[in-house]
Design a protein around this motif. Sequence first.
Motif, PDB file in Angstrom:
ATOM      1  N   ILE A   1       0.847  -1.188   0.000  1.00  0.00           N
ATOM      2  CA  ILE A   1       0.000   0.000   0.000  1.00  0.00           C
ATOM      3  C   ILE A   1       0.884   1.240   0.000  1.00  0.00           C
ATOM      4  O   ILE A   1       1.662   1.455   0.936  1.00  0.00           O
TER       5      ILE A   1
ATOM      6  N   TRP B   1      -4.487  -1.466  -7.943  1.00  0.00           N
ATOM      7  CA  TRP B   1      -5.586  -0.506  -7.839  1.00  0.00           C
ATOM      8  C   TRP B   1      -4.968   0.849  -7.576  1.00  0.00           C
ATOM      9  O   TRP B   1      -3.806   0.947  -7.196  1.00  0.00           O
ATOM     10  N   PHE B   2      -5.764   1.889  -7.731  1.00  0.00           N
ATOM     11  CA  PHE B   2      -5.267   3.239  -7.477  1.00  0.00           C
ATOM     12  C   PHE B   2      -6.210   3.967  -6.534  1.00  0.00           C
ATOM     13  O   PHE B   2      -7.427   3.926  -6.712  1.00  0.00           O
ATOM     14  N   ARG B   3      -5.640   4.621  -5.537  1.00  0.00           N
ATOM     15  CA  ARG B   3      -6.412   5.462  -4.612  1.00  0.00           C
ATOM     16  C   ARG B   3      -6.085   6.912  -4.929  1.00  0.00           C
ATOM     17  O   ARG B   3      -4.924   7.307  -4.881  1.00  0.00           O
ATOM     18  N   GLU B   4      -7.101   7.675  -5.256  1.00  0.00           N
ATOM     19  CA  GLU B   4      -6.906   9.085  -5.600  1.00  0.00           C
ATOM     20  C   GLU B   4      -6.173   9.813  -4.477  1.00  0.00           C
ATOM     21  O   GLU B   4      -6.508   9.664  -3.309  1.00  0.00           O
ATOM     22  N   LYS B   5      -5.145  10.548  -4.836  1.00  0.00           N
ATOM     23  CA  LYS B   5      -4.321  11.339  -3.920  1.00  0.00           C
ATOM     24  C   LYS B   5      -3.600  10.502  -2.874  1.00  0.00           C
ATOM     25  O   LYS B   5      -3.148  11.019  -1.869  1.00  0.00           O
ATOM     26  N   ALA B   6      -3.514   9.195  -3.087  1.00  0.00           N
ATOM     27  CA  ALA B   6      -2.815   8.338  -2.129  1.00  0.00           C
ATOM     28  C   ALA B   6      -1.807   7.427  -2.818  1.00  0.00           C
ATOM     29  O   ALA B   6      -0.773   7.125  -2.249  1.00  0.00           O
TER      30      ALA B   6
ATOM     31  N   SER C   1       2.163   5.152   0.016  1.00  0.00           N
ATOM     32  CA  SER C   1       1.929   6.447   0.654  1.00  0.00           C
ATOM     33  C   SER C   1       2.921   7.431   0.066  1.00  0.00           C
ATOM     34  O   SER C   1       4.128   7.175   0.075  1.00  0.00           O
TER      35      SER C   1
ATOM     36  N   PRO D   1      -0.905   3.823  -5.467  1.00  0.00           N
ATOM     37  CA  PRO D   1      -1.371   2.486  -5.816  1.00  0.00           C
ATOM     38  C   PRO D   1      -1.390   1.527  -4.630  1.00  0.00           C
ATOM     39  O   PRO D   1      -0.734   1.736  -3.617  1.00  0.00           O
ATOM     40  N   ILE D   2      -2.149   0.470  -4.822  1.00  0.00           N
ATOM     41  CA  ILE D   2      -2.115  -0.712  -3.968  1.00  0.00           C
ATOM     42  C   ILE D   2      -1.831  -1.876  -4.899  1.00  0.00           C
ATOM     43  O   ILE D   2      -2.504  -2.052  -5.916  1.00  0.00           O
TER      44      ILE D   2
END
Length: 96
Positions: free
Chosen positions: A6, A42-47, A8, A49-50
Amino acid sequence: MKVFAIASAKSTLTPDKLQQHMPNEVPATLKLYLEGKVEQFWFREKAGPIFLMNVESIEQAKATLDDLPLVADGLMTYELMPVGPLAPLGLLIQGK
């Protein structure tokens, strides 16, 4: 072994630095996918990839991610979480 990685972003990762690194980061990530080291992503906006990684060890996952340009330049880190089958489900099988 399966490992969730994950991402950061560090506070030093600016939009300009991100744009500078993406031409190298994307092919490096694709290479890991084609090698089977990253199974899903996957991609988390403003965070960031996972990744679901398929590796021999946590150490291999860390070494693999350390080679990515954003990590190598100290702009991103990854939390590594080993995962496996949901073992308590075995209790549902009679006689086990």
